[in-house]
Design a protein around this motif. Structure first.
Motif, PDB file in Angstrom:
ATOM      1  N   GLN A  35       0.832  -1.201   0.000  1.00  0.00           N
ATOM      2  CA  GLN A  35       0.000   0.000   0.000  1.00  0.00           C
ATOM      3  C   GLN A  35       0.869   1.255   0.000  1.00  0.00           C
ATOM      4  O   GLN A  35       0.614   2.197  -0.753  1.00  0.00           O
ATOM      5  CB  GLN A  35      -0.922  -0.023   1.226  1.00  0.00           C
ATOM      6  CG  GLN A  35      -1.930   1.112   1.249  1.00  0.00           C
ATOM      7  CD  GLN A  35      -2.842   1.006   2.463  1.00  0.00           C
ATOM      8  OE1 GLN A  35      -2.499   0.416   3.483  1.00  0.00           O
ATOM      9  NE2 GLN A  35      -4.008   1.592   2.361  1.00  0.00           N
ATOM     10  N   GLN A  36       1.929   1.268   0.803  1.00  0.00           N
ATOM     11  CA  GLN A  36       2.825   2.425   0.844  1.00  0.00           C
ATOM     12  C   GLN A  36       3.560   2.585  -0.483  1.00  0.00           C
ATOM     13  O   GLN A  36       3.732   3.700  -0.974  1.00  0.00           O
ATOM     14  CB  GLN A  36       3.832   2.278   1.992  1.00  0.00           C
ATOM     15  CG  GLN A  36       3.204   2.448   3.362  1.00  0.00           C
ATOM     16  CD  GLN A  36       4.192   2.153   4.480  1.00  0.00           C
ATOM     17  OE1 GLN A  36       5.276   1.660   4.254  1.00  0.00           O
ATOM     18  NE2 GLN A  36       3.785   2.463   5.705  1.00  0.00           N
ATOM     19  N   HIS A  37       3.962   1.454  -1.066  1.00  0.00           N
ATOM     20  CA  HIS A  37       4.647   1.526  -2.353  1.00  0.00           C
ATOM     21  C   HIS A  37       3.721   2.099  -3.423  1.00  0.00           C
ATOM     22  O   HIS A  37       4.142   2.933  -4.223  1.00  0.00           O
ATOM     23  CB  HIS A  37       5.138   0.130  -2.767  1.00  0.00           C
ATOM     24  CG  HIS A  37       5.736   0.087  -4.126  1.00  0.00           C
ATOM     25  ND1 HIS A  37       6.964   0.641  -4.419  1.00  0.00           N
ATOM     26  CD2 HIS A  37       5.258  -0.413  -5.293  1.00  0.00           C
ATOM     27  CE1 HIS A  37       7.220   0.476  -5.695  1.00  0.00           C
ATOM     28  NE2 HIS A  37       6.203  -0.166  -6.254  1.00  0.00           N
ATOM     29  N   LEU A  38       2.484   1.652  -3.436  1.00  0.00           N
ATOM     30  CA  LEU A  38       1.524   2.153  -4.428  1.00  0.00           C
ATOM     31  C   LEU A  38       1.238   3.644  -4.222  1.00  0.00           C
ATOM     32  O   LEU A  38       1.138   4.409  -5.186  1.00  0.00           O
ATOM     33  CB  LEU A  38       0.221   1.345  -4.365  1.00  0.00           C
ATOM     34  CG  LEU A  38       0.328  -0.099  -4.855  1.00  0.00           C
ATOM     35  CD1 LEU A  38      -0.985  -0.826  -4.614  1.00  0.00           C
ATOM     36  CD2 LEU A  38       0.708  -0.155  -6.304  1.00  0.00           C
ATOM     37  N   GLN A  39       1.123   4.062  -2.970  1.00  0.00           N
ATOM     38  CA  GLN A  39       0.896   5.479  -2.697  1.00  0.00           C
ATOM     39  C   GLN A  39       2.094   6.310  -3.138  1.00  0.00           C
ATOM     40  O   GLN A  39       1.937   7.355  -3.769  1.00  0.00           O
ATOM     41  CB  GLN A  39       0.629   5.703  -1.206  1.00  0.00           C
ATOM     42  CG  GLN A  39      -0.745   5.255  -0.756  1.00  0.00           C
ATOM     43  CD  GLN A  39      -0.935   5.391   0.750  1.00  0.00           C
ATOM     44  OE1 GLN A  39       0.023   5.596   1.488  1.00  0.00           O
ATOM     45  NE2 GLN A  39      -2.171   5.277   1.200  1.00  0.00           N
ATOM     46  N   ALA A  40       3.299   5.834  -2.819  1.00  0.00           N
ATOM     47  CA  ALA A  40       4.506   6.571  -3.216  1.00  0.00           C
ATOM     48  C   ALA A  40       4.635   6.630  -4.731  1.00  0.00           C
ATOM     49  O   ALA A  40       4.984   7.669  -5.296  1.00  0.00           O
ATOM     50  CB  ALA A  40       5.745   5.906  -2.600  1.00  0.00           C
ATOM     51  N   SER A  41       4.299   5.520  -5.376  1.00  0.00           N
ATOM     52  CA  SER A  41       4.383   5.474  -6.838  1.00  0.00           C
ATOM     53  C   SER A  41       3.413   6.457  -7.469  1.00  0.00           C
ATOM     54  O   SER A  41       3.773   7.190  -8.394  1.00  0.00           O
ATOM     55  CB  SER A  41       4.079   4.045  -7.316  1.00  0.00           C
ATOM     56  OG  SER A  41       4.065   3.987  -8.707  1.00  0.00           O
ATOM     57  N   SER A  42       2.184   6.496  -6.972  1.00  0.00           N
ATOM     58  CA  SER A  42       1.207   7.432  -7.536  1.00  0.00           C
ATOM     59  C   SER A  42       1.588   8.873  -7.229  1.00  0.00           C
ATOM     60  O   SER A  42       1.424   9.758  -8.073  1.00  0.00           O
ATOM     61  CB  SER A  42      -0.207   7.115  -7.034  1.00  0.00           C
ATOM     62  OG  SER A  42      -0.293   7.300  -5.647  1.00  0.00           O
ATOM     63  N   ARG A 107      -4.969   6.419 -13.394  1.00  0.00           N
ATOM     64  CA  ARG A 107      -3.954   5.572 -12.769  1.00  0.00           C
ATOM     65  C   ARG A 107      -4.216   5.436 -11.265  1.00  0.00           C
ATOM     66  O   ARG A 107      -4.070   4.360 -10.696  1.00  0.00           O
ATOM     67  CB  ARG A 107      -2.562   6.172 -13.023  1.00  0.00           C
ATOM     68  CG  ARG A 107      -1.440   5.373 -12.456  1.00  0.00           C
ATOM     69  CD  ARG A 107      -1.249   4.060 -13.159  1.00  0.00           C
ATOM     70  NE  ARG A 107      -0.143   3.348 -12.532  1.00  0.00           N
ATOM     71  CZ  ARG A 107      -0.134   2.070 -12.335  1.00  0.00           C
ATOM     72  NH1 ARG A 107      -1.130   1.322 -12.733  1.00  0.00           N
ATOM     73  NH2 ARG A 107       0.890   1.500 -11.753  1.00  0.00           N
ATOM     74  N   ILE A 108      -4.607   6.513 -10.626  1.00  0.00           N
ATOM     75  CA  ILE A 108      -4.914   6.469  -9.194  1.00  0.00           C
ATOM     76  C   ILE A 108      -6.097   5.536  -8.935  1.00  0.00           C
ATOM     77  O   ILE A 108      -6.074   4.729  -7.995  1.00  0.00           O
ATOM     78  CB  ILE A 108      -5.189   7.884  -8.654  1.00  0.00           C
ATOM     79  CG1 ILE A 108      -3.881   8.686  -8.600  1.00  0.00           C
ATOM     80  CG2 ILE A 108      -5.836   7.846  -7.279  1.00  0.00           C
ATOM     81  CD1 ILE A 108      -4.066  10.157  -8.310  1.00  0.00           C
ATOM     82  N   LYS A 109      -7.113   5.612  -9.788  1.00  0.00           N
ATOM     83  CA  LYS A 109      -8.270   4.710  -9.623  1.00  0.00           C
ATOM     84  C   LYS A 109      -7.852   3.259  -9.802  1.00  0.00           C
ATOM     85  O   LYS A 109      -8.327   2.378  -9.087  1.00  0.00           O
ATOM     86  CB  LYS A 109      -9.377   5.074 -10.615  1.00  0.00           C
ATOM     87  CG  LYS A 109     -10.122   6.323 -10.236  1.00  0.00           C
ATOM     88  CD  LYS A 109     -11.241   6.624 -11.213  1.00  0.00           C
ATOM     89  CE  LYS A 109     -11.954   7.913 -10.832  1.00  0.00           C
ATOM     90  NZ  LYS A 109     -13.017   8.250 -11.780  1.00  0.00           N
ATOM     91  N   ALA A 110      -6.955   3.000 -10.761  1.00  0.00           N
ATOM     92  CA  ALA A 110      -6.484   1.631 -10.982  1.00  0.00           C
ATOM     93  C   ALA A 110      -5.718   1.135  -9.758  1.00  0.00           C
ATOM     94  O   ALA A 110      -5.862  -0.019  -9.346  1.00  0.00           O
ATOM     95  CB  ALA A 110      -5.602   1.567 -12.227  1.00  0.00           C
TER      96      ALA A 110
END
Length: 175
Positions: A35-42, A107-110
Motif C-alpha cells: 500500500q505504501q509503495h503504491l501510494q509513493a508510486s502514484s 492511474r490512481i483509480k487503478a
C-alpha cells in the motif's frame, strides 16, 4: 506421561498459535508495504506530471511575454501571427495538461482497485487459514516408548479411507 503429553500438546498449540500470529503479521506487513509503495508510486507519478506541466507553462509564459513585448513595439502582421500561434500553443498546452490530469486520475483509480483486490484476497486467505485450522482442531501429538502417536478427541477415531496416488489417506470420524 500424561503431563508430558499435555505439556507437549500445549507447546504444539502455543507454537501453532505463534506461527499463525507470525503469518498474520507477515500478511499485514506485506499489505502495508504494498500500500505504501503504491501510494509513493502514484505520488511520484503525479509530482513528475505536475513538474512537467509547470515547466511547460513557464516556457509558454516566457514565450508569450516575449511576443507581447515585440508586438507592443512593432504591431505588424507577423507579430499578430505570432500572437495567434502563442494562443494556439496555450490552448494545446491546456488540453495537454487536462489530458495528463485525466491520465493520472485513471492511474490512481487503478491503484485503488488493486489495493481493494489485495484486501479481498487477504480476507479470502484468512478464511481459508481458519478452515484449515478447524480441520485439525482436537488432534494432539503423543510420544511413548520412542514412538510418535496422534491422539484423537474423545468419541472420534481415525480410519483408513483409501489411497491418494501412492499415499494412504485417513479420515477422522465419530465412533
Amino acid at each position: 506421561m500424561q503431563n508430558s503429553a499435555s505439556s507437549l500438546a500445549e507447546k504444539l498449540r502455543a507454537r501453532t498459535e505463534k506461527e499463525r500470529q507470525a503469518t498474520e503479521a507477515l500478511f499485514q506487513e506485506n499489505f502495508h508495504a504494498l500500500q505504501q509503495h503504491l501510494q509513493a508510486s502514484s505520488k511520484n507519478a503525479l509530482a513528475t506530471t505536475e513538474n512537467a506541466i509547470l515547466e511547460s507553462l513557464a516556457q509558454l509564459e516566457q514565450n508569450i511575454s516575449s511576443r507581447c513585448r515585440t508586438m507592443g513595439t512593432v504591431f505588424s502582421r507577423p507579430c499578430r501571427l505570432a500572437l495567434l500561434w502563442s494562443c494556439a500553443i496555450l490552448i494545446v498546452s491546456v488540453l495537454t495538461i487536462w489530458g495528463l490530469l485525466m491520465l493520472s486520475q485513471y492511474r490512481i483509480k487503478a491503484l485503488e482497485q488493486e489495493i481493494s483486490n489485495l484486501s479481498t484476497r487477504r480476507e479470502q486467505l484468512e478464511a481459508q487459514n481458519a478452515s484449515l485450522w478447524n480441520s485439525f482442531k482436537g488432534l494432539e501429538p503423543y510420544q511413548a516408548e520412542g514412538k510418535s502417536y496422534l491422539l484423537t478427541p474423545a468419541g472420534q477415531q481415525i480410519v483408513h479411507a483409501g489411497k491418494v496416488g501412492q499415499r494412504d489417506a485417513w479420515e477422522v470420524v465419530r465412533r
